[in-house]
Design a protein around this motif. Structure first.
Motif, PDB file in Angstrom:
ATOM      1  N   THR B   9     -35.430   0.562  16.636  1.00 33.91           N
ATOM      2  CA  THR B   9     -34.351  -0.400  16.357  1.00 33.91           C
ATOM      3  C   THR B   9     -33.060   0.368  16.089  1.00 33.91           C
ATOM      4  O   THR B   9     -33.077   1.579  15.868  1.00 33.91           O
ATOM      5  CB  THR B   9     -34.661  -1.268  15.116  1.00 33.91           C
ATOM      6  N   TYR B  10     -31.958  -0.357  16.081  1.00 33.32           N
ATOM      7  CA  TYR B  10     -30.686   0.276  15.753  1.00 33.32           C
ATOM      8  C   TYR B  10     -30.637   0.653  14.272  1.00 33.32           C
ATOM      9  O   TYR B  10     -31.228  -0.031  13.432  1.00 33.32           O
ATOM     10  CB  TYR B  10     -29.530  -0.669  16.067  1.00 33.32           C
ATOM     11  N   ASP B  16     -25.295  -4.672  17.069  1.00 33.58           N
ATOM     12  CA  ASP B  16     -26.366  -5.001  18.001  1.00 33.58           C
ATOM     13  C   ASP B  16     -26.010  -6.295  18.737  1.00 33.58           C
ATOM     14  O   ASP B  16     -26.296  -7.386  18.273  1.00 33.58           O
ATOM     15  CB  ASP B  16     -27.681  -5.158  17.218  1.00 33.58           C
ATOM     16  N   THR B  38     -33.108  -8.956  14.001  1.00 32.60           N
ATOM     17  CA  THR B  38     -33.087  -7.564  14.453  1.00 32.60           C
ATOM     18  C   THR B  38     -33.753  -7.551  15.818  1.00 32.60           C
ATOM     19  O   THR B  38     -34.799  -8.175  15.988  1.00 32.60           O
ATOM     20  CB  THR B  38     -33.915  -6.675  13.502  1.00 32.60           C
ATOM     21  N   GLY B  40     -35.165  -4.986  19.005  1.00 36.97           N
ATOM     22  CA  GLY B  40     -35.487  -3.594  19.273  1.00 36.97           C
ATOM     23  C   GLY B  40     -36.488  -3.478  20.395  1.00 36.97           C
ATOM     24  O   GLY B  40     -36.771  -4.438  21.104  1.00 36.97           O
ATOM     25  N   GLN B  74     -30.191   5.080  16.810  1.00 38.83           N
ATOM     26  CA  GLN B  74     -31.430   4.322  16.638  1.00 38.83           C
ATOM     27  C   GLN B  74     -32.393   5.014  15.692  1.00 38.83           C
ATOM     28  O   GLN B  74     -32.354   6.232  15.530  1.00 38.83           O
ATOM     29  CB  GLN B  74     -32.111   4.122  18.003  1.00 38.83           C
TER      30      GLN B  74
END
Lengths: 85, 85
Positions: B9-10, B16, B38, B40, B74
């Motif tokens: 994930t970031y 994002d 979120t 990812g 990330q």
């Protein structure tokens, strides 16, 4: 607050060009011992604390089917947990 | 055989756009109670059974850092498990 962790991957038998590309790249970088790769998407949703567990699950499933996955070629799994702030 | 389940994930603070787009889409479809999203990538690798746990972990981390994620923006997490066929 409810947290839903969702994983969306291709159904078995559906060609996954991204996974094949990664496997090929790994092979040329010396990781030839990687036997299989699955690639997919990960999402985490934060849902309203006011929902019951059944309602939070129903909403998670609805969102997965309508927006986050394509049910024709993808499958999803989720884990729902309640977090106390 | 070792199975590594990897989520990329970031990092916090990195914009994002995909998550923002999904949240916006959910809002217009009546899911305004989703407070945070979120987005990812998910990967599952099957590694050689001959590796020790330490070697399998080291290889998983190397692959995450070199290929599956961009460490500048990330972060990744993984779970390693041994499966018996």
């Amino acid at each position: 607050m409810w947290k839903a962790k969702i994983i969306v991957t291709y159904k078995p038998g559906i060609l996954d060009p991204e996974a094949k590309t990664i496997q090929h790249a790994l092979g040329s970088l010396g990781y030839g011992n990687i036997q299989d790769i699955t690639a997919g998407r990960f999402f985490e949703l934060s849902l309203d604390a006011g929902l019951s567990q059944a309602a939070a699950e129903a909403q998670t499933r609805e969102i997965c089917e309508k927006i986050l996955s394509n049910p024709v070629i993808q499958k999803y799994s989720y884990e729902l947990s309640e977090t106390v702030l």
